[in-house]
Scaffold this motif. Structure first.
Motif, PDB file in Angstrom:
ATOM      1  N   GLU A  85       0.804  -1.219   0.000  1.00 20.55           N
ATOM      2  CA  GLU A  85       0.000   0.000   0.000  1.00 20.55           C
ATOM      3  C   GLU A  85       0.838   1.271   0.000  1.00 20.55           C
ATOM      4  OE1 GLU A  85      -2.574  -0.211   3.338  1.00 20.55           O
ATOM      5  OE2 GLU A  85      -3.610  -2.037   2.671  1.00 20.55           O
ATOM      6  N   VAL A  86       2.147   1.152   0.216  1.00 21.99           N
ATOM      7  CA  VAL A  86       3.019   2.333   0.232  1.00 21.99           C
ATOM      8  C   VAL A  86       3.107   2.910  -1.178  1.00 21.99           C
ATOM      9  CG1 VAL A  86       5.351   3.183   0.694  1.00 21.99           C
ATOM     10  CG2 VAL A  86       4.316   1.462   2.186  1.00 21.99           C
ATOM     11  N   VAL A  87       2.988   4.224  -1.274  1.00 16.54           N
ATOM     12  CA  VAL A  87       2.940   4.911  -2.572  1.00 16.54           C
ATOM     13  C   VAL A  87       4.307   5.496  -2.905  1.00 16.54           C
ATOM     14  CG1 VAL A  87       1.828   6.748  -3.906  1.00 16.54           C
ATOM     15  CG2 VAL A  87       0.503   5.453  -2.223  1.00 16.54           C
ATOM     16  N   ALA A  88       4.794   5.186  -4.102  1.00 16.74           N
ATOM     17  CA  ALA A  88       5.941   5.864  -4.743  1.00 16.74           C
ATOM     18  C   ALA A  88       7.317   5.554  -4.156  1.00 16.74           C
ATOM     19  CB  ALA A  88       5.743   7.381  -4.733  1.00 16.74           C
ATOM     20  N   GLN A  89       7.425   4.635  -3.194  1.00 11.45           N
ATOM     21  CA  GLN A  89       8.736   4.331  -2.594  1.00 11.45           C
ATOM     22  C   GLN A  89       9.127   2.887  -2.890  1.00 11.45           C
ATOM     23  OE1 GLN A  89       9.985   7.019  -1.583  1.00 11.45           O
ATOM     24  NE2 GLN A  89       8.164   8.258  -1.191  1.00 11.45           N
ATOM     25  N   ARG A 100       7.848  16.268   4.133  1.00 13.42           N
ATOM     26  CA  ARG A 100       6.696  15.876   4.945  1.00 13.42           C
ATOM     27  C   ARG A 100       5.704  15.046   4.118  1.00 13.42           C
ATOM     28  NH1 ARG A 100       5.710  20.682   2.658  1.00 13.42           N
ATOM     29  NH2 ARG A 100       3.573  21.083   1.933  1.00 13.42           N
ATOM     30  N   GLY A 101       5.032  14.130   4.793  1.00 12.19           N
ATOM     31  CA  GLY A 101       3.942  13.395   4.171  1.00 12.19           C
ATOM     32  C   GLY A 101       4.336  12.405   3.097  1.00 12.19           C
ATOM     33  N   LYS A 156      11.428  10.067  -1.738  1.00  8.90           N
ATOM     34  CA  LYS A 156      11.174  11.098  -2.746  1.00  8.90           C
ATOM     35  C   LYS A 156       9.759  11.649  -2.629  1.00  8.90           C
ATOM     36  CE  LYS A 156       9.926   7.584  -6.176  1.00  8.90           C
ATOM     37  NZ  LYS A 156      10.251   7.004  -7.486  1.00  8.90           N
ATOM     38  N   ARG A 157       9.558  12.814  -3.191  1.00 13.56           N
ATOM     39  CA  ARG A 157       8.215  13.396  -3.242  1.00 13.56           C
ATOM     40  C   ARG A 157       7.307  12.514  -4.092  1.00 13.56           C
ATOM     41  NH1 ARG A 157       7.845  18.868  -1.692  1.00 13.56           N
ATOM     42  NH2 ARG A 157       9.868  19.841  -1.307  1.00 13.56           N
ATOM     43  N   ILE A 158       6.032  12.515  -3.758  1.00 11.97           N
ATOM     44  CA  ILE A 158       5.067  11.709  -4.495  1.00 11.97           C
ATOM     45  C   ILE A 158       4.547  12.525  -5.664  1.00 11.97           C
ATOM     46  CG2 ILE A 158       2.901  10.423  -4.309  1.00 11.97           C
ATOM     47  CD1 ILE A 158       3.496  10.135  -1.323  1.00 11.97           C
ATOM     48  N   SER A 159       4.511  11.924  -6.840  1.00 10.87           N
ATOM     49  CA  SER A 159       4.115  12.641  -8.054  1.00 10.87           C
ATOM     50  C   SER A 159       2.631  12.998  -8.013  1.00 10.87           C
ATOM     51  CB  SER A 159       4.417  11.789  -9.292  1.00 10.87           C
ATOM     52  OG  SER A 159       3.601  10.626  -9.302  1.00 10.87           O
ATOM     53  N   THR A 160       2.270  13.994  -8.826  1.00  9.54           N
ATOM     54  CA  THR A 160       0.882  14.450  -8.889  1.00  9.54           C
ATOM     55  C   THR A 160      -0.049  13.343  -9.367  1.00  9.54           C
ATOM     56  OG1 THR A 160       1.676  16.692  -9.373  1.00  9.54           O
ATOM     57  CG2 THR A 160      -0.633  16.230  -9.856  1.00  9.54           C
ATOM     58  N   ASP A 161       0.401  12.555 -10.337  1.00  8.31           N
ATOM     59  CA  ASP A 161      -0.432  11.467 -10.870  1.00  8.31           C
ATOM     60  C   ASP A 161      -0.772  10.440  -9.790  1.00  8.31           C
ATOM     61  OD1 ASP A 161      -0.224  12.725 -13.269  1.00  8.31           O
ATOM     62  OD2 ASP A 161       1.262  11.359 -14.112  1.00  8.31           O
ATOM     63  N   LEU A 162       0.224  10.066  -8.979  1.00 10.07           N
ATOM     64  CA  LEU A 162      -0.007   9.068  -7.939  1.00 10.07           C
ATOM     65  C   LEU A 162      -0.913   9.612  -6.830  1.00 10.07           C
ATOM     66  CD1 LEU A 162       3.554   7.481  -7.651  1.00 10.07           C
ATOM     67  CD2 LEU A 162       1.513   6.482  -8.691  1.00 10.07           C
ATOM     68  N   ILE A 163      -0.761  10.899  -6.515  1.00  7.71           N
ATOM     69  CA  ILE A 163      -1.635  11.500  -5.501  1.00  7.71           C
ATOM     70  C   ILE A 163      -3.072  11.520  -5.997  1.00  7.71           C
ATOM     71  CG2 ILE A 163      -2.178  13.639  -4.272  1.00  7.71           C
ATOM     72  CD1 ILE A 163       0.789  14.191  -4.070  1.00  7.71           C
ATOM     73  N   ILE A 164      -3.276  11.896  -7.267  1.00  7.60           N
ATOM     74  CA  ILE A 164      -4.626  11.912  -7.839  1.00  7.60           C
ATOM     75  C   ILE A 164      -5.229  10.514  -7.814  1.00  7.60           C
ATOM     76  CG2 ILE A 164      -5.920  12.261  -9.982  1.00  7.60           C
ATOM     77  CD1 ILE A 164      -4.048  14.568 -10.632  1.00  7.60           C
ATOM     78  N   GLY A 209       3.638  17.271  -3.405  1.00  9.09           N
ATOM     79  CA  GLY A 209       4.272  15.974  -3.213  1.00  9.09           C
ATOM     80  C   GLY A 209       4.013  15.318  -1.883  1.00  9.09           C
ATOM     81  N   SER A 210       3.170  15.907  -1.029  1.00 10.42           N
ATOM     82  CA  SER A 210       2.853  15.333   0.276  1.00 10.42           C
ATOM     83  C   SER A 210       1.479  14.683   0.225  1.00 10.42           C
ATOM     84  CB  SER A 210       2.885  16.417   1.361  1.00 10.42           C
ATOM     85  OG  SER A 210       2.412  15.911   2.588  1.00 10.42           O
ATOM     86  N   LEU A 211       1.446  13.366   0.322  1.00 13.78           N
ATOM     87  CA  LEU A 211       0.175  12.654   0.275  1.00 13.78           C
ATOM     88  C   LEU A 211      -0.670  12.958   1.504  1.00 13.78           C
ATOM     89  CD1 LEU A 211      -1.646  10.648  -1.150  1.00 13.78           C
ATOM     90  CD2 LEU A 211      -0.395   8.791  -0.036  1.00 13.78           C
ATOM     91  N   ARG A 212      -0.044  13.135   2.639  1.00 16.66           N
ATOM     92  CA  ARG A 212      -0.793  13.456   3.856  1.00 16.66           C
ATOM     93  C   ARG A 212      -1.516  14.789   3.725  1.00 16.66           C
ATOM     94  NH1 ARG A 212       3.057  13.119   8.056  1.00 16.66           N
ATOM     95  NH2 ARG A 212       3.617  15.280   7.680  1.00 16.66           N
ATOM     96  N   ASP A 213      -0.854  15.794   3.159  1.00 19.07           N
ATOM     97  CA  ASP A 213      -1.498  17.095   2.956  1.00 19.07           C
ATOM     98  C   ASP A 213      -2.692  16.973   2.018  1.00 19.07           C
ATOM     99  OD1 ASP A 213       0.506  17.978   4.540  1.00 19.07           O
ATOM    100  OD2 ASP A 213       1.415  19.341   3.081  1.00 19.07           O
TER     101      ASP A 213
END
Length: 472
Positions: free
Chosen positions: A19-23, A49-50, A178-186, A214-218
């Motif tokens: 379930e971890v995103v982008a890492q 952060r996040g 790394k920061r999470i990309s916009t596509d993965l957050i969407i 790039g912060s999924l928590r935010d």
């Protein structure tokens, strides 16, 4: 009894590595360390952060103590150890806030409890915001960190790794998240919306993902806030109104005015932004993002596929107003303005910036100007070379043929007469002599009237190019 409400950031926190995103690379390293029993005694998770620093540390601790790991090295979340770690009440996994427990006495307490054996496989200390520890606390931890007992692990998490002592970092294996990309957050926000059966516009999700940086928590917190505000469909206009974001339509209107070269619109536009109460520095950042999207679309027609069809149509219309060089010039203006006026962006600064952007239509790029001047220089050389060749051919054709007559025998009584050279030949020698004295060179090139007018035309063209640069 009804369940207590949990915010999205806690409710949808990953409970497995899958379930971890982008890492992906970090997850693979952790799994292999567990699979081959090569887990180090200390790890440092760093990143913005996040992005999942504390989450990965908890999952790592859960996997090390899980009694029913599957073949893919995923914790079962069913055994007693997994349940206690998930509920944050495990005696074997101790989480410490480095900001509030930063002194040497707190580290001494850790050193005193290290000797107690765990009930599970390992006893793990997770210190969050480890950079907040004092220098004395770091030094007190050095010896324990270098040679800990076999069943002790340290997991550190920080957003500012440069503040951690080098002696601590050298004793840890470091993971840079790394920061999470916009596509993965969407994609993650869409899955949450579908699970809760909430209808959301794609443009709205893009606005949230873009603002979260790039912060999924935010992003999850913003979506949670919007679901509390409205029970209906979450639209882009509603987000702009509820969260104070800038409506992208104003940027598309600015694109049209730039194409029309309407300089006065700069003052009307800035007045509209100013009276609406928007933060000017934030507006410039959003404007920069808008022109970045235009440049992406200019370079790649499929570069904005994450936007809705309506937004893509607007961008496709606006991109016809600009050239690639103009977009580079505008982005350079905006980034320089942000760096210079980031802390004190005033109304006059924004008006001047918008005026420059509107006038950018008349700007001739330096590389294009240099290219034109090089072509001009080549044309001048070609014309001069053709002129010299035509002159040589004319001279050879017009040269008179001198017929030699038989010389008569001179009598001793007749006086000797000196023959005078023809008038044209005399003038020619005189003309060459004058040219030689003026140019101080043997390469003599005569420019006739037609060639002179051609040179004048080329020089005027150069003058027009230079005047355009000076006016800008």
């Amino acid at each position: 009894m009804n369940e207590k409400y949990q915010i999205f950031a806690r409710k949808y926190r990953p409970q497995t590595f899958e379930e971890v995103v982008a890492q992906t690379s970090i997850v693979k390293t952790i799994k292999n360390a567990i699979r081959f029993k090569k887990a180090a005694h200390a790890y440092l998770f760093s990143g913005t952060r996040g992005t999942g620093k504390t989450t990965l540390a908890r999952l790592f601790a859960k996997a090390l103590n899980c009694k029913n790991l599957n073949e893919d090295i995923e914790p079962c979340n069913l055994c007693q150890s997994c349940k206690e770690i998930t509920a944050s009440r495990s005696l074997d996994v101790i989480e410490i806030d480095g900001a509030s427990n930063r002194g040497i006495d707190d580290i001494r307490q850790i050193n005193d409890t290290i000797g107690y054996s765990p009930s599970g496989n390992y006893k793990i200390y997770i210190i969050d915001e480890v950079h907040m520890l004092t220098k004395e606390a770091f030094n007190a931890l050095l010896k324990t960190l270098e040679e800990p007992p076999e069943n002790i692990k340290f997991f550190f998490a920080t957003t500012e790794p440069h503040k951690v002592l080098a002696t601590i970092i050298s004793r840890c294996q470091r993971f840079e998240l790394k920061r999470i990309s916009t596509d993965l957050i969407i994609k993650k926000l869409e899955s949450i919306s579908n699970e809760l059966k909430k209808e959301t516009e794609k443009d709205a999700l893009y606005q949230i993902a873009n603002f979260s940086e790039g912060s999924l928590r935010d992003a999850e917190s913003l979506l949670d806030q919007l679901f509390c505000y409205s029970e209906g469909k979450i639209t882009l206009s509603y987000i702009n109104q509820a969260l104070g974001f800038i409506n992208p339509d104003c940027f598309f209107e600015l694109d049209k005015k730039i194409f029309e070269k309407d300089s006065y619109f700069a003052f009307e536009f800035v007045e509209q932004i100013y009276t609406s109460g928007k933060e000017l520095s934030y507006f410039v950042e959003e404007l920069t993002s808008h022109f970045k999207n235009l440049l992406i679309l200019k370079l790649n027609k499929n570069g904005l596929n994450f936007l809705s069809e309506s937004s893509q149509k607007k961008y496709l219309e606006s991109i016809t107003y600009y050239s690639q060089e103009q977009l580079f010039y505008i982005l350079d203006l905006l980034t320089n303005a942000i760096s210079v006026n980031k802390n004190s962006f005033k109304k006059i600064h924004l008006e001047t910036l918008i005026l420059k952007i509107i006038k950018s239509k008349n700007i001739i790029p330096i590389d294009l100007l240099v290219k034109r001047l090089i072509e001009l220089e080549k044309n001048v050389k070609i014309v001069s070379h053709k002129t010299s060749l035509s002159k040589e051919s004319k001279t050879s054709e017009e040269k008179p043929v001198i017929k030699q007559e038989p010389q008569k025998p001179l009598s001793t009584n007749e006086p000797i007469k000196q023959e005078k050279p023809p008038l044209e030949q005399a003038n020619k020698h005189q003309y060459e002599k004058v040219n030689f004295s003026l140019s101080k060179t043997k390469d003599i090139k005569v420019i006739n009237t037609k060639e002179q007018s051609h040179y004048d035309t080329l020089l005027k063209f150069t003058q027009v190019e230079l005047d355009a640069i000076n006016k800008s």
